[in-house]
Design an enzyme around this catalytic site. Structure first.
Site, mmCIF file in Angstrom:
data_model
loop_
_atom_site.group_PDB
_atom_site.id
_atom_site.type_symbol
_atom_site.label_atom_id
_atom_site.label_comp_id
_atom_site.label_asym_id
_atom_site.label_seq_id
_atom_site.Cartn_x
_atom_site.Cartn_y
_atom_site.Cartn_z
ATOM 1 N N ARG A 60 4.213 4.438 4.118
ATOM 2 C CA ARG A 60 4.096 5.580 4.914
ATOM 3 C C ARG A 60 3.800 5.126 6.578
ATOM 4 O O ARG A 60 3.330 4.075 6.621
ATOM 5 C CB ARG A 60 3.259 6.618 4.596
ATOM 6 C CG ARG A 60 3.501 7.477 3.302
ATOM 7 C CD ARG A 60 2.563 8.529 2.902
ATOM 8 N NE ARG A 60 1.212 7.870 2.685
ATOM 9 C CZ ARG A 60 0.196 7.800 3.570
ATOM 10 N NH1 ARG A 60 0.421 8.481 4.755
ATOM 11 N NH2 ARG A 60 -0.809 7.519 3.372
ATOM 12 N N LYS A 204 5.227 13.279 -0.062
ATOM 13 C CA LYS A 204 3.975 13.525 0.670
ATOM 14 C C LYS A 204 4.012 14.556 1.759
ATOM 15 O O LYS A 204 3.043 15.102 2.177
ATOM 16 C CB LYS A 204 3.434 12.161 1.198
ATOM 17 C CG LYS A 204 2.902 11.108 -0.016
ATOM 18 C CD LYS A 204 2.196 11.909 -0.777
ATOM 19 C CE LYS A 204 1.446 10.827 -1.790
ATOM 20 N NZ LYS A 204 0.524 11.367 -2.997
ATOM 21 N N HIS A 223 -5.112 15.929 -4.861
ATOM 22 C CA HIS A 223 -4.762 14.699 -4.768
ATOM 23 C C HIS A 223 -5.035 13.935 -5.992
ATOM 24 O O HIS A 223 -6.044 13.068 -5.814
ATOM 25 C CB HIS A 223 -4.711 13.647 -3.499
ATOM 26 C CG HIS A 223 -3.706 12.573 -3.433
ATOM 27 N ND1 HIS A 223 -4.111 11.395 -2.688
ATOM 28 C CD2 HIS A 223 -2.527 12.183 -4.033
ATOM 29 C CE1 HIS A 223 -3.306 10.511 -2.722
ATOM 30 N NE2 HIS A 223 -2.099 11.064 -3.666
ATOM 31 N N SER A 241 -5.193 4.933 -3.260
ATOM 32 C CA SER A 241 -4.121 3.796 -3.738
ATOM 33 C C SER A 241 -4.974 2.517 -4.565
ATOM 34 O O SER A 241 -5.868 2.003 -3.621
ATOM 35 C CB SER A 241 -2.886 3.204 -2.860
ATOM 36 O OG SER A 241 -2.108 2.363 -3.354
ATOM 37 N N LYS A 245 -5.977 5.277 -10.539
ATOM 38 C CA LYS A 245 -5.556 6.656 -10.874
ATOM 39 C C LYS A 245 -4.406 6.916 -11.624
ATOM 40 O O LYS A 245 -4.525 7.669 -12.997
ATOM 41 C CB LYS A 245 -5.193 7.406 -9.608
ATOM 42 C CG LYS A 245 -5.114 8.906 -9.874
ATOM 43 C CD LYS A 245 -5.339 9.635 -8.389
ATOM 44 C CE LYS A 245 -4.393 9.117 -7.223
ATOM 45 N NZ LYS A 245 -2.880 9.460 -7.539
ATOM 46 N N THR A 246 -3.204 6.449 -11.580
ATOM 47 C CA THR A 246 -2.233 6.360 -12.533
ATOM 48 C C THR A 246 -2.318 5.802 -13.842
ATOM 49 O O THR A 246 -2.002 6.151 -14.897
ATOM 50 C CB THR A 246 -1.000 6.023 -11.733
ATOM 51 O OG1 THR A 246 -0.726 6.786 -10.731
ATOM 52 C CG2 THR A 246 0.593 6.061 -12.812
ATOM 53 N N ASP A 260 -0.402 12.709 -9.824
ATOM 54 C CA ASP A 260 -0.887 12.593 -8.512
ATOM 55 C C ASP A 260 -1.109 13.984 -7.963
ATOM 56 O O ASP A 260 -2.001 13.837 -6.961
ATOM 57 C CB ASP A 260 0.461 11.851 -7.812
ATOM 58 C CG ASP A 260 0.141 11.487 -6.369
ATOM 59 O OD1 ASP A 260 -0.858 10.572 -6.440
ATOM 60 O OD2 ASP A 260 0.890 11.693 -5.472
ATOM 61 N N ARG A 325 7.116 0.474 -5.837
ATOM 62 C CA ARG A 325 6.842 1.953 -6.612
ATOM 63 C C ARG A 325 8.066 1.987 -7.474
ATOM 64 O O ARG A 325 8.974 1.368 -7.428
ATOM 65 C CB ARG A 325 6.953 2.915 -5.533
ATOM 66 C CG ARG A 325 5.813 2.693 -4.638
ATOM 67 C CD ARG A 325 4.497 3.459 -4.945
ATOM 68 N NE ARG A 325 3.433 3.489 -3.897
ATOM 69 C CZ ARG A 325 2.359 4.023 -4.100
ATOM 70 N NH1 ARG A 325 1.996 4.851 -5.381
ATOM 71 N NH2 ARG A 325 1.444 4.164 -3.237
#
Length: 533
Positions: A60, A204, A223, A241, A245-246, A260, A325
């Site tokens: 980003r 996003k 989030h 990141s 989390k994932t 997410d 990704r």
């Protein structure tokens, strides 16, 4: 259904309602994959995934994101370095330029929605210059052509995302900071993106819109990832990141609600999206089988290098970027909940990858401590991940997603505290970072140990343990957890040089305190819930 391969804006009026292009059918995934190949936008892997390169922008561009300064939202936005205003006149001129640019090109269109809870559904119309960006939107957002029966003035008629990566802005003329721009207009209900190929800007920017609109409906936008146990217990995972989390929410013994973005309303939680956007650097089939197997036909792989000899993705090759990704639909994960809805959470888990090696691997938080760490949003930026970073840097991202939170962060924190109290939710802080020393001396906490900690939290086995307060970070630390060496639960015990630990712990505690000075509209009990020095 009749599918249209592409549409042209040349003959379309400039009005927003005309841009939504109602009645024009979307391309199916197979046709979009074909378009990507024919256009030379990407290549097929041996599993049928599409791999694309995003060029100079592999993440980003937060300094190029703007919100149009409009009267309807002027007093609501937390203006500053993150939420930068841009005049309406500047947006209108740039918007007209982008439409003129697209009028000469083949474009692609997707109609979908976000928010699986019907009363909060937001229609999303995505117009893209590249076929693969349209494929990305189709994999990430909810694909549901059912009519939306409500007249909610907040959500209807939806937002239009216009993505023109080939159009480069001229900062001197267009009023931007660079050639890249991501601009949200709430009055016009348009998200305008240009100058960058990175698809995460699409995802996003829509998330930012929801983070602005939903709190007015008493919905806390989060989030976080979410999963559900076989007995119906719900866990939420917050983390920046690289914190896991994932990975930790994709559990073969539990069902994935979403990876997410979620909303929490009075009757439970709901997924905003219909897909997953997983970071896949060093993705290992043995350690993360669900994510690995989810990458198949139609998946979009960003900046993943392909092995020439067999066409397989090389997830360990970071020559393009570490921010590789994978975008795939939620139902690629076995047992994922297609409804995207569940009851209110039983536990909330904050994840931090502490490279200083001083945070306890797992600790229990009070409601006030939960609000403190939610506002702090701590993790570490590791040495080597960015040019010029030679030592781990503490990173604080409010609400674990500061770039996407347009309102005063205290709005979200107060909502979280109210919901924790109302639903009697237990909150834990889990450190997935280093033990036995800082980055470079210690080692990363074993994923097996972290999973055992998470399991103990979800099964409430952790509550059988005795707890002691951490003298620096002011949190409750368990004495024992099944499948985890007791020594590592108290991080000071794992350091050979105890005085060095004390110094590093003090440094991190000071950083917490310094960061928290920015919050002026929060109860004194929350201030007192932070680390001691």
């Amino acid at each position: 259904m009749v599918y249209s391969q592409s549409i042209s804006l040349k003959c379309l009026p400039r009005k927003l309602n005309d841009l939504t292009l109602q009645g024009v059918a979307d391309l199916p995934i197979s046709s979009l994959v074909e378009e990507v190949i024919v256009n030379g936008e990407g290549k097929l892997t041996s599993q049928g995934a599409i791999t694309v390169k995003t060029g100079k922008y592999t993440g980003r561009s937060p300094k190029d994101k703007f919100i149009v300064d409009e009267s309807e939202i002027k007093d609501k936005i937390n203006w500053g370095e993150i939420n930068c205003p841009i005049p309406e006149s500047t947006f209108d001129k740039l918007y007209d330029k982008v439409l003129n640019y697209l009028s000469e090109r083949k474009i692609y269109k997707f109609n979908g929605k976000v928010c699986s809870q019907e009363e909060y559904t937001l229609p999303i119309h995505v117009i893209t210059e590249r076929a693969w960006h349209n494929l990305f939107a189709k994999q990430l957002f909810i694909n549901d052509n059912k009519p939306i029966h409500h007249n909610d003035s907040l959500l209807y008629p939806g937002f239009t995302v216009i993505n023109a990566p080939g159009f480069k802005a001229d900062p001197k003329i267009d009023g931007t900071n660079s050639e890249v721009f991501v601009i949200i207009s709430f009055r016009r209900r348009i998200i305008l993106i240009g100058g960058t190929e990175y698809a995460g800007e699409i995802k996003k920017s829509v998330f930012t819109v929801l983070n602005c609109l939903l709190p007015e409906r008493n919905v806390l936008p989060m989030h976080c990832s979410a999963n559900i146990g076989k007995h119906g217990d719900i866990s939420l995972f917050f983390g920046l990141s690289g914190t896991g989390k994932t990975t930790l929410s994709a559990d073969e013994n539990r069902f994935l609600v979403g990876d997410d973005e979620h909303g929490w309303h009075d009757n439970g939680i709901f997924n905003f999206e219909g897909g997953c956007y997983a970071k896949c650097v060093n993705l290992d089939k043995e350690k993360e089988p669900q994510i690995y197997e989810a990458i198949n036909f139609g998946t979009v792989l960003e900046n993943v290098v392909i092995k020439r000899e067999n066409g397989e993705p090389d997830f360990f090759d970071t020559s393009l970027t570490e921010n590789t990704r994978a975008a795939y639909p939620l139902d690629n994960i076995p047992g994922a909940l297609n409804s995207g809805k569940a009851k209110s959470p039983d536990v909330i888990i904050f994840l931090a990858a502490d490279a200083y090696g001083v945070l306890p691997p797992v600790s229990k938080l009070t409601k006030e401590q939960a609000m403190y760490h939610f506002l702090s949003g701590y993790t570490s930026k590791l040495a080597g991940t960015e040019r010029g970073v030679s030592y781990p840097e503490a990173t604080f991202s409010t609400c674990f997603g500061a770039p996407f939170m347009p309102l005063d962060p205290c709005v979200y924190a107060k909502m979280l505290g109210e919901k924790i109290e109302r639903h009697n939710v237990q909150v834990y802080l889990v450190n997935t970072g280093w033990t036995g020393g800082p980055y470079g001396k210690g080692k990363r906490i074993d994923l097996e140990y972290t999973r055992n900690m998470i399991t103990a939290i979800q099964t409430k086995e952790i509550e059988k343990s005795s707890f002691h307060p951490d003298p620096v970070f002011n949190v409750l630390v368990p004495e024992n957890i099944p499948g985890v060496p007791s020594k590592i639960l108290t991080p000071r015990n794992t350091w050979e040089n105890k005085l060095e630990y004390d110094d590093k712990a003090k440094i991190l505690a000071q950083k917490f305190q310094e960061n928290f000075k920015q919050f002026t509209n929060i109860p004194s009990q929350v201030y007192a819930a932070g680390p001691n020095i």
